[in-house]
Design an enzyme around this catalytic site. Sequence first.
Site, PDB file in Angstrom:
ATOM      1  N   HIS A  13     -40.148 -82.828  -8.959  1.00  0.00           N
ATOM      2  CA  HIS A  13     -41.138 -82.345  -9.945  1.00  0.00           C
ATOM      3  C   HIS A  13     -42.455 -83.055  -9.651  1.00  0.00           C
ATOM      4  O   HIS A  13     -42.627 -84.222  -9.992  1.00  0.00           O
ATOM      5  CB  HIS A  13     -40.665 -82.671 -11.361  1.00  0.00           C
ATOM      6  CG  HIS A  13     -41.572 -82.193 -12.443  1.00  0.00           C
ATOM      7  ND1 HIS A  13     -41.106 -81.616 -13.613  1.00  0.00           N
ATOM      8  CD2 HIS A  13     -42.924 -82.209 -12.578  1.00  0.00           C
ATOM      9  CE1 HIS A  13     -42.119 -81.307 -14.397  1.00  0.00           C
ATOM     10  NE2 HIS A  13     -43.246 -81.665 -13.788  1.00  0.00           N
ATOM     11  N   HIS A  15     -46.939 -82.419  -9.308  1.00  0.00           N
ATOM     12  CA  HIS A  15     -48.136 -81.577  -9.397  1.00  0.00           C
ATOM     13  C   HIS A  15     -49.072 -81.986  -8.267  1.00  0.00           C
ATOM     14  O   HIS A  15     -49.589 -83.097  -8.266  1.00  0.00           O
ATOM     15  CB  HIS A  15     -48.834 -81.769 -10.750  1.00  0.00           C
ATOM     16  CG  HIS A  15     -47.942 -81.425 -11.898  1.00  0.00           C
ATOM     17  ND1 HIS A  15     -47.894 -80.159 -12.446  1.00  0.00           N
ATOM     18  CD2 HIS A  15     -47.025 -82.162 -12.574  1.00  0.00           C
ATOM     19  CE1 HIS A  15     -46.994 -80.146 -13.427  1.00  0.00           C
ATOM     20  NE2 HIS A  15     -46.452 -81.344 -13.522  1.00  0.00           N
ATOM     21  N   LYS A  98     -40.300 -72.125 -13.057  1.00  0.00           N
ATOM     22  CA  LYS A  98     -40.583 -73.147 -14.077  1.00  0.00           C
ATOM     23  C   LYS A  98     -41.030 -72.472 -15.361  1.00  0.00           C
ATOM     24  O   LYS A  98     -41.994 -71.692 -15.358  1.00  0.00           O
ATOM     25  CB  LYS A  98     -41.691 -74.078 -13.563  1.00  0.00           C
ATOM     26  CG  LYS A  98     -42.185 -75.108 -14.567  1.00  0.00           C
ATOM     27  CD  LYS A  98     -41.215 -76.254 -14.742  1.00  0.00           C
ATOM     28  CE  LYS A  98     -41.664 -77.213 -15.834  1.00  0.00           C
ATOM     29  NZ  LYS A  98     -42.724 -78.110 -15.396  1.00  0.00           N
ATOM     30  N   HIS A 135     -39.526 -76.941 -19.034  1.00  0.00           N
ATOM     31  CA  HIS A 135     -40.297 -77.947 -19.768  1.00  0.00           C
ATOM     32  C   HIS A 135     -39.732 -77.872 -21.188  1.00  0.00           C
ATOM     33  O   HIS A 135     -40.042 -76.959 -21.939  1.00  0.00           O
ATOM     34  CB  HIS A 135     -41.797 -77.639 -19.739  1.00  0.00           C
ATOM     35  CG  HIS A 135     -42.600 -78.677 -20.468  1.00  0.00           C
ATOM     36  ND1 HIS A 135     -43.497 -79.503 -19.837  1.00  0.00           N
ATOM     37  CD2 HIS A 135     -42.602 -79.053 -21.766  1.00  0.00           C
ATOM     38  CE1 HIS A 135     -44.027 -80.339 -20.717  1.00  0.00           C
ATOM     39  NE2 HIS A 135     -43.505 -80.080 -21.900  1.00  0.00           N
ATOM     40  N   HIS A 170     -38.278 -83.830 -16.909  1.00  0.00           N
ATOM     41  CA  HIS A 170     -38.816 -85.050 -17.539  1.00  0.00           C
ATOM     42  C   HIS A 170     -38.230 -85.346 -18.913  1.00  0.00           C
ATOM     43  O   HIS A 170     -38.938 -85.366 -19.925  1.00  0.00           O
ATOM     44  CB  HIS A 170     -40.343 -85.031 -17.607  1.00  0.00           C
ATOM     45  CG  HIS A 170     -40.978 -83.697 -17.945  1.00  0.00           C
ATOM     46  ND1 HIS A 170     -40.609 -82.963 -19.048  1.00  0.00           N
ATOM     47  CD2 HIS A 170     -41.942 -82.988 -17.328  1.00  0.00           C
ATOM     48  CE1 HIS A 170     -41.325 -81.861 -19.076  1.00  0.00           C
ATOM     49  NE2 HIS A 170     -42.143 -81.846 -18.045  1.00  0.00           N
ATOM     50  N   ASP A 243     -42.991 -86.143 -11.829  1.00  0.00           N
ATOM     51  CA  ASP A 243     -44.020 -85.538 -12.693  1.00  0.00           C
ATOM     52  C   ASP A 243     -45.370 -86.193 -12.451  1.00  0.00           C
ATOM     53  O   ASP A 243     -46.182 -86.316 -13.386  1.00  0.00           O
ATOM     54  CB  ASP A 243     -43.622 -85.604 -14.179  1.00  0.00           C
ATOM     55  CG  ASP A 243     -44.492 -84.691 -15.042  1.00  0.00           C
ATOM     56  OD1 ASP A 243     -45.137 -83.782 -14.480  1.00  0.00           O
ATOM     57  OD2 ASP A 243     -44.536 -84.894 -16.266  1.00  0.00           O
TER      58      ASP A 243
HETATM   59  C1  NCD Z   1     -48.530 -82.024 -16.428  1.00  0.00           C
HETATM   60  C2  NCD Z   1     -49.850 -81.614 -15.735  1.00  0.00           C
HETATM   61  O1  NCD Z   1     -50.844 -82.330 -15.886  1.00  0.00           O
HETATM   62  O2  NCD Z   1     -49.863 -80.614 -15.019  1.00  0.00           O
HETATM   63  N1  NCD Z   1     -48.833 -82.907 -17.508  1.00  0.00           N
HETATM   64  C3  NCD Z   1     -47.996 -83.779 -18.110  1.00  0.00           C
HETATM   65  O3  NCD Z   1     -48.407 -84.386 -19.098  1.00  0.00           O
HETATM   66  N2  NCD Z   1     -46.782 -84.003 -17.653  1.00  0.00           N
HETATM   67  C4  NCD Z   1     -47.789 -80.805 -16.879  1.00  0.00           C
HETATM   68  C5  NCD Z   1     -46.362 -81.083 -17.305  1.00  0.00           C
HETATM   69  O4  NCD Z   1     -45.477 -81.325 -16.486  1.00  0.00           O
HETATM   70  O5  NCD Z   1     -46.102 -81.068 -18.521  1.00  0.00           O
HETATM   71 ZN    ZN Z   2     -44.983 -81.821 -14.775  1.00  0.00          ZN
END
Ligand code: NCD
Ligand code: ZN
Length: 352
Positions: A13, A15, A98, A135, A170, A243
């Site tokens: 996971h 970003h 997702k 999520h 998460h 995450d």
């Molecule tokens: C994530 C993001 O910034 O893309 N933010 C977060 O607080 N974890 C999105 C997510 O996974 O919820």
């Molecule tokens: Zn995330």
Amino acid sequence: MKELTIRKADDMHVHLRQNEMLRNVLGYTALQCGRALIMPNTTPPILTVQDLVNYRETIVSELGDRTDFTPLMTFKVVPATSAAIVQDMKKAGATAGKLYPDGVTTNSEGGVTDFEALYPAYEAMEKEGIVLCLHGEMPGAFSLDRESAFLDTLRTIASDFPKLKIVLEHATTADAIACVLSLPHNVAATLTVHHLFITLDDVIGDKLNPHVFCKPIAKRPEDRDALVKAALSGNPKFFLGSDSAPHLISNKENACGAAGVYTAPVMLPALCELFAKHDKLNLLELFTSVYGAKFYGLPLNESSITLIEESWTVPEEFQSVKPFLAGSKLSWRVHPDAGKSKTKAAASAKVL
Ligand code: NCD
Ligand code: ZN
């Protein structure tokens, strides 16, 4: 000096964002991981086969001649996701879909409110072998209760689709850990790095720290303890999904601050620290590099990464993003030779 060599991690996971942010953050993930599951909440989001193919091409071209990192692609499961879209995504090589409930996190506007309306999509995912990543927060519930309020939805989907692989992303509560443990083998959970370290007090207990503000918000000490116990348990239902969610400092230190913690640069060193503290370094590789692959039905990474026990201070900032544990001392770091490859992505990541 102590050394630890493990299989490269699978970050299930992460970003990676786009454009300059992608260029700045990709190297840290590619350095420590053989693969990573790339989240689709980009702007615009990954909704169509073309979006997915383009995003993968962008990432691969950013990797340059680095061939030892594979992005595992995902698409957003939205109210319009049909069985036909799922089938096409499978053909395009998608690993997971997702699902973001409406409005619960960064770029989740227009997300799902009616989880049953998506049954045709879940059925197609079950048939095609596409993992459903959730999520797990219920829109409209009180912020600290949003995850617990979602667990009935998880239980229902899991029992209605017994062959669908589902990941509760998460997990942040003892309730969620107990729920995942109670469900059959088709349900697993990712654990982030930061939720294994922090509680709500680190966010708001003293002065507000926007750099550890994320969704789901960190919870109580007993919740954090349940997550640590799960990570250290050697139970294959729990594996790494960092995450890592970078936001510019200007978007965090802001009256409308963005949610997300940038953990990629400290991912394995921080986990080494935690596992070593509990005398469980022998279980680290299972958590970072084995259980995720097994759940996703992937072969294990063949390349390895070495960490060394050597003290260093986490920098305050990388390219206008503040990393998790900025300014703290860590006693494990990635071996300096790990970044010696001449490739573009590795070169862009200073070895920490
Ligand atoms: C994530 C993001 O910034 O893309 N933010 C977060 O607080 N974890 C999105 C997510 O996974 O919820
Ligand atoms: Zn995330």
